[in-house]
Design a protein around this motif. Sequence first.
Motif, PDB file in Angstrom:
ATOM      1  N   MET A 108       0.823  -1.207   0.000  1.00 41.84           N
ATOM      2  CA  MET A 108       0.000   0.000   0.000  1.00 41.84           C
ATOM      3  C   MET A 108       0.861   1.263   0.000  1.00 41.84           C
ATOM      4  SD  MET A 108      -3.290  -0.961   2.425  1.00 41.84           S
ATOM      5  CE  MET A 108      -2.335  -1.600   3.813  1.00 41.84           C
ATOM      6  N   ALA A 109       2.023   1.191   0.651  1.00 44.17           N
ATOM      7  CA  ALA A 109       2.915   2.348   0.674  1.00 44.17           C
ATOM      8  C   ALA A 109       3.399   2.704  -0.729  1.00 44.17           C
ATOM      9  CB  ALA A 109       4.103   2.077   1.591  1.00 44.17           C
ATOM     10  N   VAL A 110       3.596   1.699  -1.571  1.00 41.55           N
ATOM     11  CA  VAL A 110       4.079   1.947  -2.937  1.00 41.55           C
ATOM     12  C   VAL A 110       3.037   2.729  -3.737  1.00 41.55           C
ATOM     13  CG1 VAL A 110       4.744   0.868  -5.110  1.00 41.55           C
ATOM     14  CG2 VAL A 110       5.613  -0.052  -2.941  1.00 41.55           C
ATOM     15  N   TRP A 111       1.794   2.240  -3.748  1.00 39.06           N
ATOM     16  CA  TRP A 111       0.814   2.926  -4.600  1.00 39.06           C
ATOM     17  C   TRP A 111       0.317   4.225  -3.977  1.00 39.06           C
ATOM     18  CZ3 TRP A 111      -4.107   3.667  -2.793  1.00 39.06           C
ATOM     19  CH2 TRP A 111      -4.632   2.774  -1.853  1.00 39.06           C
ATOM     20  N   THR A 112       0.220   4.296  -2.665  1.00 43.82           N
ATOM     21  CA  THR A 112      -0.174   5.575  -2.061  1.00 43.82           C
ATOM     22  C   THR A 112       0.933   6.610  -2.232  1.00 43.82           C
ATOM     23  OG1 THR A 112       0.595   4.809   0.121  1.00 43.82           O
ATOM     24  CG2 THR A 112      -1.755   4.587  -0.365  1.00 43.82           C
TER      25      THR A 112
END
Length: 334
Positions: free
Chosen positions: A193-197
């Motif tokens: 989630m950190a990558v896409w956010t």
Amino acid sequence: MILDLAFIWAGLIAFAVLAYVILDGFDLGVGILFPFLRSTADKDLAMNTVAPVWDGNETWLVLGGGGLFAVFPLAYAVVMPALYVPIIVMLLALVFRGVAFEFRWRTQRGKFLWDISFAFGSIMAAFAQGIALGALVQGIAVEGRAYAGGNWDWLTPFSILTGVALVAGYALMGASWLVMKTDGPLRAAARRMAVWTGAVTIALVGLVSLITPFLNPLYLDRWFGFPNVLFSVFVPAAILAAMLVFIKGLRDNRDAWPFLATVALFVLSFIGLGISFYPYMVPPSLTIWDVAAPDESLWFLLAGALVLVPMILAYTGYAYWVFRGKVDPAGGYH
């Protein structure tokens, strides 16, 4: 030496707002990500990472809002009528979120309803804060030291954009917080989630930054006039450096780095806002000194702040120190 009390108080209010955005941002971010957590165990663990600190984080919101009312009463009197709707939505959303935080542990049959309330409250609080920020950046109509705009002036494409950007930014902060505070399946999910956010946040921050200078000639001159043009190069370069640290932290399993890099992104964005706004408290017409209370009041309140602010910093720091490190799923905090 004569102290510029209005300037000092503007710095204190700005610090309180920044502290709130950083400290409450990650636990709002955890709520925003709640619908993307698959298992109840992951949701319980995610909530337990913020359980010891979430209500203390909102102290800074009270300090910032109360300080604005007491120290800059004219700014409060102008800004509040302009932003009644997003401010009320934010406060109601925080109520929903706070109640859900406590009640979801007390039921099994209705737990999903409180999960929805927690996520909905977090998303709406973040979105309303972004809307209010966008409305303030685009300018508030003032005539005769009073708000002169309409009931819906706050609702524009730009304010909606800033609302979405802040939701994405808080989600990024929440994901990086979970990476830092958890292990196992939740940490793995948080890394994804950190990558896409992170990608969405950088794109939206870039878009907002490109639009902002053209909202007002004051901003355009502030960013591209000398010597401030040097900051126009420094801030994007520093943001790029923070994102490189973020990526390296994820790649090398340095779990604290993504969170610290995200905090740096918010601090740099806040500095950019400060460069655009200063010396206006209500852009583009009312400066810090126009809206400040009398010096006698500022002195009296400053004496209290010199006692209270260190106390708040002390107990906040102590709470984070006590609950440092990864959260044990078997232990928990609830």
